[in-house]
Design a protein around this motif. Structure first.
Motif, short mmCIF file in Angstrom:
data_model
loop_
_atom_site.label_atom_id
_atom_site.label_comp_id
_atom_site.label_asym_id
_atom_site.label_seq_id
_atom_site.Cartn_x
_atom_site.Cartn_y
_atom_site.Cartn_z
N GLY A 233 0.84 -1.19 0.00
CA GLY A 233 0.00 0.00 0.00
C GLY A 233 0.87 1.24 0.00
O GLY A 233 2.04 1.20 -0.37
N ARG A 234 0.29 2.32 0.43
CA ARG A 234 1.02 3.59 0.49
C ARG A 234 2.05 3.53 1.62
O ARG A 234 2.14 2.57 2.36
N GLN A 235 2.82 4.60 1.76
CA GLN A 235 3.98 4.61 2.64
C GLN A 235 3.67 4.16 4.07
O GLN A 235 4.33 3.25 4.60
N ALA A 236 2.72 4.78 4.71
CA ALA A 236 2.45 4.45 6.13
C ALA A 236 2.02 3.00 6.29
O ALA A 236 2.50 2.30 7.20
N THR A 237 1.16 2.54 5.41
CA THR A 237 0.69 1.15 5.49
C THR A 237 1.82 0.18 5.23
O THR A 237 2.02 -0.79 5.98
N HIS A 238 2.57 0.42 4.17
CA HIS A 238 3.66 -0.50 3.81
C HIS A 238 4.70 -0.58 4.94
O HIS A 238 5.06 -1.69 5.37
N ASP A 239 5.17 0.55 5.42
CA ASP A 239 6.20 0.54 6.47
C ASP A 239 5.68 -0.12 7.74
O ASP A 239 6.43 -0.82 8.42
N ARG A 240 4.40 0.06 8.04
CA ARG A 240 3.81 -0.60 9.21
C ARG A 240 3.78 -2.12 9.00
O ARG A 240 4.14 -2.89 9.88
N MET A 241 3.42 -2.58 7.81
CA MET A 241 3.30 -4.01 7.54
C MET A 241 4.66 -4.72 7.53
O MET A 241 4.77 -5.87 7.92
N VAL A 242 5.70 -4.02 7.07
CA VAL A 242 7.04 -4.63 7.06
C VAL A 242 7.83 -4.34 8.33
O VAL A 242 8.98 -4.77 8.47
N CYS A 243 7.19 -3.61 9.24
CA CYS A 243 7.76 -3.36 10.57
C CYS A 243 9.08 -2.58 10.52
O CYS A 243 9.98 -2.79 11.34
N ARG A 244 9.18 -1.68 9.54
CA ARG A 244 10.39 -0.87 9.45
C ARG A 244 10.09 0.42 8.69
O ARG A 244 9.58 0.38 7.58
N GLU A 245 10.45 1.54 9.28
CA GLU A 245 10.27 2.84 8.63
C GLU A 245 11.25 3.00 7.47
O GLU A 245 12.40 2.55 7.56
N GLY A 246 10.81 3.63 6.41
CA GLY A 246 11.69 3.97 5.30
C GLY A 246 11.75 2.95 4.18
O GLY A 246 12.33 3.23 3.13
N VAL A 247 11.16 1.78 4.38
CA VAL A 247 11.23 0.73 3.35
C VAL A 247 10.47 1.15 2.09
O VAL A 247 10.93 0.91 0.98
N TYR A 248 9.33 1.81 2.26
CA TYR A 248 8.55 2.26 1.10
C TYR A 248 9.38 3.20 0.24
O TYR A 248 9.46 3.03 -0.98
N LYS A 249 10.01 4.19 0.85
CA LYS A 249 10.81 5.15 0.08
C LYS A 249 11.97 4.47 -0.63
O LYS A 249 12.28 4.79 -1.78
N THR A 250 12.60 3.49 0.02
CA THR A 250 13.69 2.74 -0.60
C THR A 250 13.17 1.97 -1.81
O THR A 250 13.80 1.96 -2.87
N ALA A 251 12.02 1.34 -1.66
CA ALA A 251 11.43 0.57 -2.76
C ALA A 251 11.07 1.47 -3.94
O ALA A 251 11.37 1.14 -5.09
N ILE A 252 10.46 2.59 -3.67
CA ILE A 252 10.08 3.52 -4.75
C ILE A 252 11.32 4.03 -5.47
O ILE A 252 11.35 4.11 -6.70
N SER A 253 12.36 4.36 -4.73
CA SER A 253 13.61 4.81 -5.34
C SER A 253 14.20 3.73 -6.23
O SER A 253 14.65 3.99 -7.35
N ALA A 254 14.19 2.48 -5.76
CA ALA A 254 14.73 1.37 -6.54
C ALA A 254 13.90 1.11 -7.80
O ALA A 254 14.45 0.83 -8.87
N ILE A 255 12.59 1.23 -7.69
CA ILE A 255 11.70 1.07 -8.85
C ILE A 255 12.03 2.12 -9.90
O ILE A 255 12.16 1.83 -11.09
N LYS A 256 12.17 3.36 -9.47
CA LYS A 256 12.49 4.44 -10.41
C LYS A 256 13.83 4.21 -11.10
O LYS A 256 13.96 4.41 -12.31
N LEU A 257 14.82 3.77 -10.34
CA LEU A 257 16.14 3.48 -10.94
C LEU A 257 16.03 2.35 -11.95
O LEU A 257 16.55 2.46 -13.06
N ALA A 258 15.35 1.27 -11.57
CA ALA A 258 15.21 0.12 -12.48
C ALA A 258 14.49 0.53 -13.77
O ALA A 258 14.92 0.17 -14.87
N LYS A 259 13.44 1.29 -13.63
CA LYS A 259 12.71 1.75 -14.83
C LYS A 259 13.59 2.63 -15.71
O LYS A 259 13.58 2.51 -16.93
N SER A 260 14.42 3.48 -15.09
CA SER A 260 15.28 4.37 -15.86
C SER A 260 16.35 3.59 -16.63
O SER A 260 16.87 4.07 -17.62
N LYS A 261 16.64 2.39 -16.18
CA LYS A 261 17.64 1.54 -16.83
C LYS A 261 17.01 0.54 -17.79
O LYS A 261 17.71 -0.34 -18.31
N GLY A 262 15.69 0.64 -17.99
CA GLY A 262 15.02 -0.19 -18.98
C GLY A 262 14.39 -1.47 -18.48
O GLY A 262 13.92 -2.29 -19.26
#
Length: 135
Positions: free
Chosen positions: A104-133
């Motif tokens: 889900g969105r940031q608050a929900t995702h970080d709560r479900m994985v029991c760690r703050e900041g995981v959502y932002k890391t995932a979104i950053s990685a998705i953007k990088l992967a997409k930029s590389k094709g």
């Protein structure tokens, strides 16, 4: 085919039973050859690589490349915490799909994985992967 070359993970998500396996099970890894043999035995055209976290596996790039060379479509499932670090080990392919787990969105995702900041890391990685094709 669902392929789990390891059970180990870099998160301890609420409700996940895999982290409760004994340590000797969490340390086990299928070899690349065992993964190829399983795919051949199954014969499925699509292999979804899950886990645990597949990017922890030291030979995950060999496993993915080998399955692609054998004509399989590969879904590489990940929580994306290690994706930016390991993306250089893979080449974009129309038969390789990076499937990033989000609850889900940031608050929900970080709560479900029991760690703050995981959502932002995932979104950053998705953007990088997409930029590389990557898909």
């Amino acid at each position: 085919m669902m392929l789990e070359p390891l059970f180990a993970c870099n998160l301890e998500c609420a409700g996940c039973g895999k982290i409760q396996h004994p340590v000797d099970i969490l340390r086990r890894r299928l070899s690349a050859e065992e993964c190829f043999a399983a795919a051949e035995e199954c014969g499925a055209p699509v292999v979804s690589i899950a886990g645990g976290e597949p990017l922890i596996h030291p030979d995950i790039d060999k496993i993915v490349t080998g399955l692609l060379e054998r004509g399989r479509t590969v879904y590489l499932c990940s929580n994306a915490l290690l994706l930016e670090k390991h993306l250089h080990r893979f080449k974009p392919s129309p038969k390789l799909i990076l499937s990033i787990h989000l609850d889900g969105r940031q608050a929900t995702h970080d709560r479900m994985v029991c760690r703050e900041g995981v959502y932002k890391t995932a979104i950053s990685a998705i953007k990088l992967a997409k930029s590389k094709g990557f898909t």
